[in-house]
Design a protein around this motif. Structure first.
Motif, PDB file in Angstrom:
ATOM      1  N   ALA A  66      -9.641   3.387  16.998  1.00 30.44           N
ATOM      2  CA  ALA A  66      -9.952   1.952  16.829  1.00 30.44           C
ATOM      3  C   ALA A  66      -9.397   1.624  15.518  1.00 30.44           C
ATOM      4  N   PRO A  67      -8.327   0.764  15.496  1.00 29.85           N
ATOM      5  CA  PRO A  67      -7.845   0.306  13.906  1.00 29.85           C
ATOM      6  C   PRO A  67      -8.965  -0.402  13.514  1.00 29.85           C
ATOM      7  N   SER A  68      -9.247  -0.310  11.999  1.00 27.93           N
ATOM      8  CA  SER A  68     -10.302  -0.924  11.477  1.00 27.93           C
ATOM      9  C   SER A  68      -9.895  -1.012   9.903  1.00 27.93           C
ATOM     10  N   ILE A  69      -9.791  -2.113   9.280  1.00 25.48           N
ATOM     11  CA  ILE A  69      -9.733  -2.182   7.681  1.00 25.48           C
ATOM     12  C   ILE A  69     -10.587  -1.194   6.832  1.00 25.48           C
ATOM     13  N   ASP A  70     -12.030  -1.484   7.378  1.00 25.56           N
ATOM     14  CA  ASP A  70     -12.980  -0.653   6.761  1.00 25.56           C
ATOM     15  C   ASP A  70     -13.140   0.726   6.932  1.00 25.56           C
ATOM     16  N   LEU A  71     -12.479   1.033   8.058  1.00 25.25           N
ATOM     17  CA  LEU A  71     -12.129   2.618   8.406  1.00 25.25           C
ATOM     18  C   LEU A  71     -11.196   3.085   7.494  1.00 25.25           C
ATOM     19  N   LEU A  72     -10.179   2.558   7.604  1.00 28.80           N
ATOM     20  CA  LEU A  72      -8.839   2.561   6.734  1.00 28.80           C
ATOM     21  C   LEU A  72      -9.288   2.948   5.222  1.00 28.80           C
ATOM     22  N   GLU A  73     -10.131   2.025   4.670  1.00 29.79           N
ATOM     23  CA  GLU A  73     -10.418   2.027   3.352  1.00 29.79           C
ATOM     24  C   GLU A  73     -10.992   3.577   2.818  1.00 29.79           C
ATOM     25  N   VAL A 101     -10.720   6.206   4.943  1.00 19.70           N
ATOM     26  CA  VAL A 101      -9.434   7.333   5.158  1.00 19.70           C
ATOM     27  C   VAL A 101      -8.772   7.232   3.928  1.00 19.70           C
ATOM     28  N   PHE A 102      -8.064   6.168   3.444  1.00 16.34           N
ATOM     29  CA  PHE A 102      -7.097   6.212   2.427  1.00 16.34           C
ATOM     30  C   PHE A 102      -7.749   6.830   1.264  1.00 16.34           C
ATOM     31  N   LYS A 103      -9.011   6.493   1.013  1.00 20.64           N
ATOM     32  CA  LYS A 103      -9.440   7.034  -0.281  1.00 20.64           C
ATOM     33  C   LYS A 103      -9.840   8.584  -0.270  1.00 20.64           C
ATOM     34  N   ALA A 162      -1.223   9.440   1.696  1.00 16.00           N
ATOM     35  CA  ALA A 162      -1.920   7.939   1.610  1.00 16.00           C
ATOM     36  C   ALA A 162      -0.880   7.028   2.063  1.00 16.00           C
ATOM     37  N   ASN A 163      -0.004   6.981   1.141  1.00 15.00           N
ATOM     38  CA  ASN A 163       1.135   5.794   1.433  1.00 15.00           C
ATOM     39  C   ASN A 163       1.680   5.858   2.830  1.00 15.00           C
ATOM     40  N   GLN A 164       1.873   6.754   3.368  1.00 17.51           N
ATOM     41  CA  GLN A 164       2.534   6.816   4.718  1.00 17.51           C
ATOM     42  C   GLN A 164       1.145   6.279   6.086  1.00 17.51           C
ATOM     43  N   LEU A 165       0.165   6.815   5.449  1.00 18.83           N
ATOM     44  CA  LEU A 165      -0.967   6.393   6.408  1.00 18.83           C
ATOM     45  C   LEU A 165      -1.097   4.925   6.621  1.00 18.83           C
ATOM     46  N   VAL A 166      -1.197   4.202   5.321  1.00 20.76           N
ATOM     47  CA  VAL A 166      -1.314   2.760   5.303  1.00 20.76           C
ATOM     48  C   VAL A 166      -0.249   2.108   6.033  1.00 20.76           C
ATOM     49  N   SER A 167       0.950   2.702   5.593  1.00 25.60           N
ATOM     50  CA  SER A 167       2.183   1.995   6.203  1.00 25.60           C
ATOM     51  C   SER A 167       2.073   2.021   7.596  1.00 25.60           C
ATOM     52  N   ASN A 168       1.932   3.134   8.257  1.00 27.65           N
ATOM     53  CA  ASN A 168       1.596   3.408   9.843  1.00 27.65           C
ATOM     54  C   ASN A 168       0.611   2.428  10.387  1.00 27.65           C
ATOM     55  N   LEU A 195      -1.715  -4.919   4.037  1.00 23.32           N
ATOM     56  CA  LEU A 195      -0.800  -4.886   2.890  1.00 23.32           C
ATOM     57  C   LEU A 195      -1.364  -4.622   1.741  1.00 23.32           C
ATOM     58  N   ASP A 196      -2.647  -5.189   1.119  1.00 31.03           N
ATOM     59  CA  ASP A 196      -3.297  -4.965  -0.003  1.00 31.03           C
ATOM     60  C   ASP A 196      -3.572  -3.399  -0.118  1.00 31.03           C
ATOM     61  N   LYS A 197      -3.787  -2.819   0.784  1.00 33.75           N
ATOM     62  CA  LYS A 197      -3.774  -1.258   0.845  1.00 33.75           C
ATOM     63  C   LYS A 197      -2.600  -0.607   0.577  1.00 33.75           C
ATOM     64  N   LEU A 198      -1.696  -1.027   1.206  1.00 35.76           N
ATOM     65  CA  LEU A 198      -0.208  -0.618   1.020  1.00 35.76           C
ATOM     66  C   LEU A 198       0.443  -0.725  -0.472  1.00 35.76           C
ATOM     67  N   LEU A 199       0.087  -1.828  -1.180  1.00 33.56           N
ATOM     68  CA  LEU A 199       0.425  -2.089  -2.353  1.00 33.56           C
ATOM     69  C   LEU A 199      -0.420  -1.246  -3.196  1.00 33.56           C
ATOM     70  N   ASP A 200      -1.767  -0.828  -3.247  1.00 32.99           N
ATOM     71  CA  ASP A 200      -2.353   0.157  -3.602  1.00 32.99           C
ATOM     72  C   ASP A 200      -1.534   1.218  -3.746  1.00 32.99           C
ATOM     73  N   ALA A 201      -1.096   1.911  -2.687  1.00 30.79           N
ATOM     74  CA  ALA A 201      -0.426   3.164  -2.630  1.00 30.79           C
ATOM     75  C   ALA A 201       0.772   3.192  -3.284  1.00 30.79           C
ATOM     76  N   ARG A 202       1.448   2.068  -3.097  1.00 32.64           N
ATOM     77  CA  ARG A 202       2.817   1.908  -3.714  1.00 32.64           C
ATOM     78  C   ARG A 202       2.776   2.092  -5.240  1.00 32.64           C
ATOM     79  N   LEU A 203       1.796   1.202  -5.808  1.00 33.40           N
ATOM     80  CA  LEU A 203       1.666   1.135  -7.212  1.00 33.40           C
ATOM     81  C   LEU A 203       1.396   2.758  -7.668  1.00 33.40           C
TER      82      LEU A 203
END
Length: 392
Positions: A280-287, A289-291, A302-308, A319-327
């Motif tokens: 179940a894709p979710s921005i809140d859940l991604l946040e 998992v990302f951290k 983390a970068n690959q996770l957000v990119s996928n 995209l906001d999360k992806l830029l976090d990882a790329r930075l």
């Protein structure tokens, strides 16, 4: 042959009788319409043209000339209430109730309208008294009990709201189990605030008995176990949310991750949340998992996770999360430009990071079980508005 003659003679006879009946109806209608004051039609015309102020003036003039016009009193009182002039509406309906010659049916109607006036004016004690009297008579019972339920919710008298909802069900006005479960959750939350975990658990058991799919009751039950220091039981309880509603897992993702950390099994928690994210894709859940991935794995992971996830569900929030990882892994010379892009995307993304009521459209930064806009229960999907737009 004789039958055919009578049948042929019957055709003009039926037409004649129909013509006479129509003429009588038309004459009666014309007679009744002539007996109505001209202001009545003026008032109706203003109402049809959406000019309630002028309609009120026209009806007031009629009522002055003909104080016995009961229906016009009702129309006038309702117009006052719709316009927010509740004091005038109350006076109109009180005057009707005070008339000794008013038939019982119209007295009951006047009482119901008066209760509506009190409710609109915020005079909840008077409204409650009026609707209780109506409910006891058996007339307007469903409407009266529905109004009482609204009053108890406004006053946050949850135990009385439960009684009102049960009474409303008993009079055949439809099921109220979802609302009853939420009322038990409200009581449980109050018990938790006052550090009465055992009392809270009793209420939550009742909530789940009323509605076994009530996600909120399950989440709060886990919170009670966590407050009692039983993290293992809390985690097991929060995991039950998946069986009730997979999208709502996002609401317990942080709780689960924190619980697994306390149990010293953070990787198990991360793997569980990754499985939920795949389902179940979710921005809140991604946040969450990302951290956790940044903490327990690598920046590249983390970068690959957000990119996928961004490929699967393309959103500005992703995209906001992806830029976090790329930075984090960008070379120093590219960081100022990436930071500027990140700032712009973040600003727009935050405007879309809202939950939205599916009934009235009210948007909020936080998730609500009870909509502040329309006061309905469980009308907020557990996903942000941008995600819902992409999925639709």
């Amino acid at each position: 042959m004789e039958f055919e003659i009578w049948w042929l003679l019957g055709i003009p006879l039926f037409f004649t009788l129909g013509w006479i009946a129509a003429r009588v109806d038309i004459r009666q209608l014309l007679s009744e319409s002539r007996s109505l004051p001209r202001g009545y039609f003026k008032g109706l015309n203003f109402l049809l043209n959406d000019q309630p102020d002028k309609a009120i003036d026209a009806f007031i003039d009629i009522v002055r000339l003909d104080p016995e016009a009961v229906d016009l009193h009702f129309a006038l009182g309702n117009l006052f209430r719709r316009r927010g002039e509740t004091e005038r509406a109350i006076r109109v309906h009180q005057n009707l109730l005070a008339r000794p010659d008013l038939p019982q049916e119209q007295k009951t109607q006047a009482m119901f309208e008066l209760g509506q006036d009190y409710l609109k004016a915020g005079l909840l004690d008077r409204a409650e008294e009026t609707f209780n009297q109506l409910a006891a008579t058996g007339q307007y019972e469903a409407q009266a009990r529905r109004a009482l339920l609204e009053i108890y919710q406004r006053e946050k008298e949850w135990a009385r709201a439960i009684d009102a909802a049960n009474a409303l069900q008993a009079c055949g006005a439809g099921g109220r189990q979802k609302e009853i479960a939420q009322f038990y959750c409200e009581i449980a939350q109050d018990e938790l605030v006052h550090t009465h975990p055992d009392a809270a658990l009793v209420m939550l058991d009742k909530a789940l008995s009323a509605d076994r799919n009530n996600v909120r009751a399950t989440i709060l039950t886990g919170d009670v176990h966590q407050a009692n220091g039983d993290t293992e039981k809390a985690v097991l309880t929060w995991r039950r949310v998946e069986q009730q509603s997979v999208p709502h897992v996002a609401l317990v993702a942080q709780r689960l991750m924190d619980g697994y950390r306390k149990l010293e099994r953070p990787n198990e928690g991360l793997n569980l949340l990754k499985n939920y994210l795949a389902e179940a894709p979710s921005i809140d859940l991604l946040e969450v998992v990302f951290k956790a991935t940044l903490e327990l794995d690598t920046v590249q992971a983390a970068n690959q996770l957000v990119s996928n996830e961004l490929r699967r569900t393309p959103t500005l929030l992703g995209l906001d999360k992806l830029l976090d990882a790329r930075l984090m892994e960008a070379p120093p010379e590219l960081r100022p430009e990436l930071s500027m892009v990140k700032s712009l995307v973040h600003g727009y993304a935050q405007k879309l990071a809202r939950y939205q009521c599916s009934h009235c459209g009210f948007k909020a930064r936080q998730f609500y079980w009870h909509c502040p806009g329309c006061s309905r229960w469980e009308t907020y999907p557990p996903r942000r508005t941008e995600e819902l737009n992409v999925m639709n």
